[in-house]
Write an enzyme that holds these catalytic residues in place. Structure first.
Site, PDB file in Angstrom:
ATOM      1  N   HIS A 178      89.242 -55.693  47.824  1.00 36.50           N
ATOM      2  CA  HIS A 178      87.927 -56.069  48.365  1.00 36.50           C
ATOM      3  C   HIS A 178      88.038 -57.445  49.025  1.00 36.50           C
ATOM      4  O   HIS A 178      88.341 -58.447  48.363  1.00 36.50           O
ATOM      5  CB  HIS A 178      86.874 -56.075  47.264  1.00 36.50           C
ATOM      6  CG  HIS A 178      86.515 -54.684  46.823  1.00 36.50           C
ATOM      7  ND1 HIS A 178      86.134 -54.365  45.546  1.00 36.50           N
ATOM      8  CD2 HIS A 178      86.487 -53.515  47.539  1.00 36.50           C
ATOM      9  CE1 HIS A 178      85.884 -53.057  45.486  1.00 36.50           C
ATOM     10  NE2 HIS A 178      86.100 -52.525  46.676  1.00 36.50           N
ATOM     11  N   ALA A 179      87.760 -57.461  50.328  1.00 40.88           N
ATOM     12  CA  ALA A 179      88.074 -58.630  51.156  1.00 40.88           C
ATOM     13  C   ALA A 179      87.474 -59.950  50.657  1.00 40.88           C
ATOM     14  O   ALA A 179      88.116 -60.982  50.668  1.00 40.88           O
ATOM     15  CB  ALA A 179      87.600 -58.346  52.582  1.00 40.88           C
ATOM     16  N   ARG A 180      86.207 -59.881  50.211  1.00 40.36           N
ATOM     17  CA  ARG A 180      85.497 -61.132  49.889  1.00 40.36           C
ATOM     18  C   ARG A 180      85.876 -61.717  48.530  1.00 40.36           C
ATOM     19  O   ARG A 180      85.456 -62.829  48.199  1.00 40.36           O
ATOM     20  CB  ARG A 180      83.998 -60.859  49.914  1.00 40.36           C
ATOM     21  CG  ARG A 180      83.539 -59.838  48.874  1.00 40.36           C
ATOM     22  CD  ARG A 180      82.112 -59.401  49.132  1.00 40.36           C
ATOM     23  NE  ARG A 180      81.716 -58.284  48.281  1.00 40.36           N
ATOM     24  CZ  ARG A 180      80.608 -57.577  48.464  1.00 40.36           C
ATOM     25  NH1 ARG A 180      79.807 -57.868  49.470  1.00 40.36           N
ATOM     26  NH2 ARG A 180      80.298 -56.591  47.660  1.00 40.36           N
ATOM     27  N   ARG A 228      87.130 -46.834  46.804  1.00 37.79           N
ATOM     28  CA  ARG A 228      86.476 -45.512  46.740  1.00 37.79           C
ATOM     29  C   ARG A 228      87.355 -44.484  47.471  1.00 37.79           C
ATOM     30  O   ARG A 228      86.961 -43.358  47.648  1.00 37.79           O
ATOM     31  CB  ARG A 228      85.104 -45.543  47.433  1.00 37.79           C
ATOM     32  CG  ARG A 228      84.111 -46.530  46.857  1.00 37.79           C
ATOM     33  CD  ARG A 228      83.633 -46.107  45.467  1.00 37.79           C
ATOM     34  NE  ARG A 228      82.653 -47.068  44.959  1.00 37.79           N
ATOM     35  CZ  ARG A 228      82.965 -48.197  44.331  1.00 37.79           C
ATOM     36  NH1 ARG A 228      84.235 -48.504  44.091  1.00 37.79           N
ATOM     37  NH2 ARG A 228      82.019 -49.017  43.913  1.00 37.79           N
ATOM     38  N   HIS A 283      90.030 -58.048  40.885  1.00 39.78           N
ATOM     39  CA  HIS A 283      88.799 -58.124  41.670  1.00 39.78           C
ATOM     40  C   HIS A 283      87.987 -59.333  41.188  1.00 39.78           C
ATOM     41  O   HIS A 283      88.375 -60.028  40.268  1.00 39.78           O
ATOM     42  CB  HIS A 283      87.932 -56.873  41.424  1.00 39.78           C
ATOM     43  CG  HIS A 283      88.485 -55.605  41.993  1.00 39.78           C
ATOM     44  ND1 HIS A 283      87.861 -54.915  42.995  1.00 39.78           N
ATOM     45  CD2 HIS A 283      89.606 -54.892  41.698  1.00 39.78           C
ATOM     46  CE1 HIS A 283      88.555 -53.828  43.295  1.00 39.78           C
ATOM     47  NE2 HIS A 283      89.619 -53.791  42.517  1.00 39.78           N
ATOM     48  N   SER A 284      86.827 -59.536  41.796  1.00 40.60           N
ATOM     49  CA  SER A 284      85.829 -60.435  41.222  1.00 40.60           C
ATOM     50  C   SER A 284      84.475 -59.802  41.505  1.00 40.60           C
ATOM     51  O   SER A 284      84.377 -58.976  42.411  1.00 40.60           O
ATOM     52  CB  SER A 284      85.940 -61.831  41.841  1.00 40.60           C
ATOM     53  OG  SER A 284      85.443 -61.840  43.166  1.00 40.60           O
ATOM     54  N   TYR A 285      83.386 -60.103  40.786  1.00 46.24           N
ATOM     55  CA  TYR A 285      83.246 -61.104  39.783  1.00 46.24           C
ATOM     56  C   TYR A 285      82.516 -60.534  38.581  1.00 46.24           C
ATOM     57  O   TYR A 285      82.067 -59.397  38.627  1.00 46.24           O
ATOM     58  CB  TYR A 285      82.462 -62.318  40.349  1.00 46.24           C
ATOM     59  CG  TYR A 285      81.000 -62.014  40.668  1.00 46.24           C
ATOM     60  CD1 TYR A 285      80.648 -61.522  41.922  1.00 46.24           C
ATOM     61  CD2 TYR A 285      79.976 -62.200  39.720  1.00 46.24           C
ATOM     62  CE1 TYR A 285      79.314 -61.234  42.209  1.00 46.24           C
ATOM     63  CE2 TYR A 285      78.655 -61.923  40.018  1.00 46.24           C
ATOM     64  CZ  TYR A 285      78.330 -61.441  41.262  1.00 46.24           C
ATOM     65  OH  TYR A 285      77.005 -61.150  41.546  1.00 46.24           O
ATOM     66  N   TYR A 310      79.159 -48.755  35.609  1.00 43.86           N
ATOM     67  CA  TYR A 310      78.461 -47.920  36.588  1.00 43.86           C
ATOM     68  C   TYR A 310      79.472 -46.936  37.158  1.00 43.86           C
ATOM     69  O   TYR A 310      80.644 -47.268  37.319  1.00 43.86           O
ATOM     70  CB  TYR A 310      77.788 -48.740  37.701  1.00 43.86           C
ATOM     71  CG  TYR A 310      78.712 -49.609  38.526  1.00 43.86           C
ATOM     72  CD1 TYR A 310      79.287 -49.149  39.705  1.00 43.86           C
ATOM     73  CD2 TYR A 310      79.024 -50.904  38.134  1.00 43.86           C
ATOM     74  CE1 TYR A 310      80.126 -49.944  40.467  1.00 43.86           C
ATOM     75  CE2 TYR A 310      79.851 -51.718  38.875  1.00 43.86           C
ATOM     76  CZ  TYR A 310      80.407 -51.241  40.049  1.00 43.86           C
ATOM     77  OH  TYR A 310      81.235 -52.020  40.785  1.00 43.86           O
ATOM     78  N   GLU A 343      87.723 -57.934  36.635  1.00 40.27           N
ATOM     79  CA  GLU A 343      86.772 -58.675  37.473  1.00 40.27           C
ATOM     80  C   GLU A 343      86.808 -60.135  37.048  1.00 40.27           C
ATOM     81  O   GLU A 343      86.253 -60.508  36.015  1.00 40.27           O
ATOM     82  CB  GLU A 343      85.350 -58.121  37.292  1.00 40.27           C
ATOM     83  CG  GLU A 343      85.212 -56.639  37.571  1.00 40.27           C
ATOM     84  CD  GLU A 343      85.142 -56.313  39.062  1.00 40.27           C
ATOM     85  OE1 GLU A 343      85.085 -57.250  39.892  1.00 40.27           O
ATOM     86  OE2 GLU A 343      85.147 -55.115  39.388  1.00 40.27           O
TER      87      GLU A 343
HETATM   88  O1  0X9 Z   1      82.947 -51.194  42.364  1.00 41.53           O
HETATM   89  C1  0X9 Z   1      84.152 -51.527  42.325  1.00 41.53           C
HETATM   90  O2  0X9 Z   1      84.975 -51.087  43.102  1.00 41.53           O
HETATM   91  C2  0X9 Z   1      84.601 -52.534  41.270  1.00 41.53           C
HETATM   92  N1  0X9 Z   1      83.698 -53.644  41.172  1.00 41.53           N
HETATM   93  S1  0X9 Z   1      83.553 -54.713  42.424  1.00 41.53           S
HETATM   94  O3  0X9 Z   1      82.440 -55.583  42.137  1.00 41.53           O
HETATM   95  N2  0X9 Z   1      84.849 -55.632  42.465  1.00 41.53           N
HETATM   96  O4  0X9 Z   1      83.426 -53.989  43.637  1.00 41.53           O
HETATM   97  C3  0X9 Z   1      84.695 -51.829  39.926  1.00 41.53           C
HETATM   98  C4  0X9 Z   1      85.602 -50.644  39.917  1.00 41.53           C
HETATM   99  C5  0X9 Z   1      85.754 -50.014  38.564  1.00 41.53           C
HETATM  100  N3  0X9 Z   1      86.539 -48.815  38.598  1.00 41.53           N
HETATM  101  C6  0X9 Z   1      86.040 -47.605  38.946  1.00 41.53           C
HETATM  102  N4  0X9 Z   1      84.773 -47.399  39.103  1.00 41.53           N
HETATM  103  N5  0X9 Z   1      86.898 -46.620  39.083  1.00 41.53           N
HETATM  104 ZN    ZN Z   2      86.147 -55.576  43.953  1.00 40.94          ZN
END
Ligand code: 0X9
Ligand code: ZN
Length: 438
Positions: free
Chosen positions: A175-177, A248, A301-303, A353, A376
């Site tokens: 994730h770029a940011r 995704r 990742h963050s955060y 989530y 994160e």
């Molecule tokens: O949504 C995401 O891709 C991740 N959080 S973020 O805030 N860095 O974008 C969490 C991903 C957790 N893993 C899966 N849902 N498979």
């Molecule tokens: Zn992320």
């Protein structure tokens, strides 16, 4: 001359618009305080223009949303309807970027390269420089190019590259940011080779680190404060929009939950098909090449300071070995807290989530890697984690990585450091990963 002035004027206007992009945007925090409120917050569908920066894990954990002025009433209504506690965290989010732009003028260069944010090109120089200085420990593998043609390099760190040790594979910055993630990766690489006391981290385990998994997106966020909140890759899509959410785009339960199928969605567009992005293909290939030796996969990742494990695609199921995943995450969290850092919130990604197509689920379910997590990093400051905080935070997080290594060595190491494994074998683990328990 007149034409020149008009062009200049338009340019100035455009610049103004871009720079003011988040001006008068409000950062709101919504706090669910009971299960009913939690259910309603989980169902929250962001209206056009509203960006969910972080979802809530449960009661008293905030959902953070960035709201343009004309949508503020919608959020207030939503909070009122569900009796959610609402906190105004920042009234003019655009100001954050102005402050950020000022930072470089006050910037102090640190002896440790990880305590500054760098361009992708400089990151490459840093890893190539370290590889030259420490040729015995570091090997660089060119693993391919990003959509826009930036070279991506895997840093392999080992005290004995021929030993066939278990591998801890880490990628950062899909994730770029989320700038703190590549910074953490560089900190690890640098510390493993330059700190004599960190050499023990290389005993019996190899570290394979991809410090910048989305170089095009990363460079885009660096190019202008107007792009600072970009998350996706940069590939061109039909209809003129660009970018895919790399997390995704992996080919395990692709698209089944928590994704958008609209290429213009700025956050969670899953891509036209699984593995449509060169960057996710690169990570998949690394996993495929070393799948028998990779015992732990970590995506940085963050955060929010979460440490989450599969399944991410559903909240209704847990893998059979979830207790092992949970146990190790809690050991890591304790190690970070003992070092003076913030403990992690440990749970399955889907219970935080639901979101399918993540690299963690693919590593675990598709590749049979027995331990797989998304980490994160940091809490506070959202994605704009100040550079001057890095020197305090990264060393405390380091202790978590050390704990990961200790446990992987204990469970999978070959030498005398290896403890007796419990009854299950590696093969059984692999088969078990995609069998689920409720
Ligand atoms: O949504 C995401 O891709 C991740 N959080 S973020 O805030 N860095 O974008 C969490 C991903 C957790 N893993 C899966 N849902 N498979
Ligand atoms: Zn992320």
């Amino acid at each position: 001359m007149a034409r020149f002035l008009i062009v200049l004027g338009i340019f100035g206007l455009l610049r103004g618009c871009i720079a003011d992009r988040y001006d008068n945007h409000t950062l709101l925090r919504l706090y669910p305080q009971n299960e009913a409120q939690m259910t309603s917050i989980l169902k929250f569908n962001d209206p056009e223009g509203v960006e969910v920066l972080k979802r809530s894990r449960g009661v008293n954990d905030s959902m953070d949303v960035l709201v343009p002025p004309d949508k503020l009433h919608l959020l207030k209504d939503f909070a009122l309807t569900h009796l959610l506690r609402l906190e105004v965290k920042e009234r003019n989010y655009g100001r954050k970027f102005v402050d950020l732009e000022r930072t470089p003028r006050r910037r102090t260069m640190n002896s440790n390269p990880a305590f500054n944010y760098h361009s992708h090109a400089t990151i490459q120089d840093i890893i190539l420089g370290l590889a030259k200085q420490y040729p015995k420990e570091i090997r660089i593998q060119e693993v391919g190019s990003s959509y826009q043609g930036r070279k991506m390099r895997l840093v392999k760190i080992s005290s004995n590259h021929e030993a066939g040790n278990p591998i801890i594979f880490i990628d950062a910055g899909i994730h770029a940011r989320e700038w703190v993630a590549p910074a953490m990766a560089i900190y690890l690489i640098h510390r493993f080779v330059t700190d004599p006391s960190a050499r023990s981290e290389l005993n019996g385990v190899d570290w394979y680190i991809l410090p910048c998994a989305n170089p095009d997106g990363y460079e885009y966020t660096r190019a202008s404060s107007a792009n600072r909140m970009w998350r996706k890759t940069m590939s061109a899509m039909e209809g003129g929009c660009f970018g895919v959410d790399g997390n995704r785009n992996y080919g395990f339960k692709w698209g089944v939950s928590g994704v958008s199928h609209n290429p213009c969605d700025k956050e969670t567009y899953a891509g036209p098909r699984p593995f449509s992005e060169p960057e996710t293909i690169i990570v998949k290939r690394i996993m495929l090449e070393y799948r028998d030796r990779i015992k732990l996969y970590l995506s940085l990742h963050s955060y929010g300071q979460y440490l989450v494990y599969p399944w991410g695609y559903t909240r209704d199921r847990l893998p059979k070995r979830w207790r092992k995943l949970d146990r190790l995450a809690k050991i890591v969290s304790k190690a970070v807290a003992d070092a003076g850092g913030l403990p992690f919130k440990v749970l399955s990604a889907g219970k935080w989530y639901e979101a399918a197509g993540g690299s963690d689920d693919f590593a675990f379910g598709g590749m049979g890697i027995p331990y797989s997590y998304t980490m994160e990093l940091t809490d506070g400051y959202e994605f704009i984690y100040p550079e001057e905080e890095l020197k305090k935070t990264l060393p405390t997080l380091y202790d978590g990585f050390r704990a990961f290594a200790t446990e992987i060595r204990r469970e999978y190491g070959k030498g005398p450091l290896r403890a007796k494994r419990d009854s299950e074998s590696d093969e059984a683990d692999k088969e078990e990963n995609d069998k689920s328990e409720h």
